[in-house]
Design an enzyme around this catalytic site. Structure first.
Site, mmCIF file in Angstrom:
data_model
loop_
_atom_site.group_PDB
_atom_site.id
_atom_site.type_symbol
_atom_site.label_atom_id
_atom_site.label_comp_id
_atom_site.label_asym_id
_atom_site.label_seq_id
_atom_site.Cartn_x
_atom_site.Cartn_y
_atom_site.Cartn_z
ATOM 1 N N TYR A 104 74.787 54.524 28.257
ATOM 2 C CA TYR A 104 74.371 55.890 28.567
ATOM 3 C C TYR A 104 72.861 56.039 28.451
ATOM 4 O O TYR A 104 72.247 55.460 27.548
ATOM 5 C CB TYR A 104 74.994 56.876 27.573
ATOM 6 C CG TYR A 104 76.458 57.163 27.801
ATOM 7 C CD1 TYR A 104 76.854 58.170 28.661
ATOM 8 C CD2 TYR A 104 77.435 56.442 27.123
ATOM 9 C CE1 TYR A 104 78.205 58.455 28.846
ATOM 10 C CE2 TYR A 104 78.778 56.716 27.306
ATOM 11 C CZ TYR A 104 79.153 57.730 28.171
ATOM 12 O OH TYR A 104 80.478 58.010 28.355
ATOM 13 N N HIS A 158 82.901 61.839 32.433
ATOM 14 C CA HIS A 158 83.128 63.119 31.764
ATOM 15 C C HIS A 158 83.001 64.253 32.776
ATOM 16 O O HIS A 158 82.054 64.263 33.578
ATOM 17 C CB HIS A 158 82.094 63.332 30.659
ATOM 18 C CG HIS A 158 82.175 62.342 29.535
ATOM 19 N ND1 HIS A 158 82.915 62.575 28.402
ATOM 20 C CD2 HIS A 158 81.618 61.126 29.371
ATOM 21 C CE1 HIS A 158 82.793 61.534 27.578
ATOM 22 N NE2 HIS A 158 82.013 60.641 28.141
#
Lengths: 238, 201
Positions: A104, A158
């Site tokens: 990330y 997500h």
């Protein structure tokens, strides 16, 4: 005309306390939720317009530097509908994900896989009148996380979804059909009903792929349904 | 055959990297010129300027440093800027009603800057005392948590939601304490003796 939302069917969701996902042990509420009927505070919610969105917000392949990100070029698309089968137009979807290596772009992520200089991992879009949405991205990689000594997250994106009212607010994760890590992913496995988890596993949608360019996966999202209410009649006379 | 309506998509935790998607500047990303939820009430909105300050704690009393808190509220007249509110055309200009803040990575502290909402019509002719609706997500929270913030310097005795909270001492977990200069104190406890009342709305 106003509507109120059907009671949330909690059996479709993970319980608060799921000890195999260890962080829930000290963060799960332990006392019963207070069940309240919808008021104006819950049937209303924030609304968003295209004016707030940029041209590349839905294109994670290009929206970080303009140069394309590394990885499997992937279209994720589907419809947002409610429990009555009606489309939810104007729904804001926000997505975030790891890069193709499972890393990330976040100050708190220290995984050994490298950052991609051309991938931010952040996007958003609004559903159209039919509830349809589409993103382009690269398929995220699986990555380990500290839970058991060898816990891995299967590849996931997500999703944050704003429906028509605060009561429909939802954050979830989309997975990819056939992922071999499904059975041991402690977060996916917080969902007790395998049929419910099935609905987060986006199937390959070859017909929506772009030949010689991108594969496609279909992820349809269902928000809570609603029914017509009478209580607003009092408000109009207030 | 039993009746089968479409089932709601299951919730999953927002995880520790929720900021990338919701408050990218905190992740270290400059993704958007203006982040969603940056302003609840623009400078042109008349009304009492207030701030809610607090911390979020887990069941051990440890600060929760990776929570995102969303705020939804009515304007100073008690009007929601949303078509389901029959009075929405009269909502204050420059008022979004929506805000988003994160807790500090180390201390778990948060601060919400807004205007004080007005009373909001409730069901069956009852009036709801001024309140903010909050929605909380974080790593280790499997389904987003709804709660409310009421104000300790209001008379909340007739509020229909607070009246349902039993035992009564738990009502205090929904009431912000006035401090100085329009600042209210409101801590959130996810678990433990002081567990905040969370709502199934």
């Amino acid at each position: 005309m106003s509507f109120e939302y059907h009671q949330r069917d909690r059996r479709q969701h993970p319980p608060a306390l799921t000890p195999d996902y260890k962080t829930t042990v000290t963060r799960a509420s332990r006392l019963p939720l207070l069940s309240v009927e919808n008021s104006l505070s819950e049937i209303t919610g924030p609304t968003f317009s295209h004016a707030a969105l940029g041209d590349l917000d839905h294109d994670l392949v290009h929206n970080y530097t303009g140069a394309p990100a590394m990885g499997e070029r992937t279209i994720v698309h589907g419809r947002v509908t409610d429990g009555n089968g009606n489309p939810v137009p104007g729904a804001l979807l926000e997505v975030w994900q790891a890069n193709a290596g499972g890393r990330y772009r976040h100050v708190k992520d220290g995984y050994v896989a490298p950052l991609d200089p051309n991938f931010g991992g952040c996007g958003r879009c609004l559903t159209d009148e039919t509830g349809y949405y589409a993103f382009r991205t690269v398929k995220p990689g699986a990555y380990p996380f500290r839970n058991l000594s060898n816990s891995w997250r299967m590849a996931h994106i997500h999703f944050s979804i704003f429906g028509a009212g605060l009561a429909q607010r939802l954050i979830t994760q989309m997975y990819f059909e056939g992922d071999p890590l499904r059975a041991q992913d402690p977060i996916a496995q917080t969902i007790p009903d395998p049929a419910a988890l099935d609905r987060l596993m986006a199937p390959l949608d070859l017909d929506a792929s772009v030949p010689l360019d991108s594969l496609a996966y279909r992820f349809d999202i269902v928000l809570r349904g609603r029914r017509q209410t009478m209580f607003e009649n009092k408000l109009e006379g207030a | 055959m039993p009746l089968e309506n479409p089932r709601e998509t299951p919730s999953q935790t927002a995880g520790p990297f929720v900021h990338i998607g919701t408050l990218p500047s905190l992740a270290g990303l400059s993704a958007y010129p203006a982040e969603i939820g940056a302003s609840i009430a623009g400078p042109e909105v008349l009304g009492q300027r207030i701030a809610i300050e607090g911390c979020v704690f887990d069941g051990l009393g440890v600060p929760v440093g990776d929570m995102v808190i969303e705020v939804w509220q009515a304007d100073p007249q008690g009007i929601y800027p949303h078509p389901a509110d029959p009075r929405h055309a009269d909502a204050a200009s420059g008022f979004t009603g929506f805000g988003r803040v994160a807790t500090d990575f180390e201390t778990g502290a948060f601060r919400i800057e807004t205007v004080k909402p007005g009373p909001v019509p409730g069901r069956h002719g009852h009036v709801q005392s001024p309140h903010l609706s909050l929605w909380l997500v974080a790593r280790g929270v499997n389904v987003g948590l709804h709660t409310r913030v009421y104000f300790g310097d209001d008379d909340t005795g007739a509020d229909p939601l607070l009246g349902m909270v039993a035992p009564a001492f738990r009502r205090e977990t929904l009431i912000a304490t006035p401090a100085e200069d329009g600042v209210y104190r409101f801590d959130i406890h996810l678990q433990g003796d002081k567990e905040t009342v969370f709502l199934d709305v």
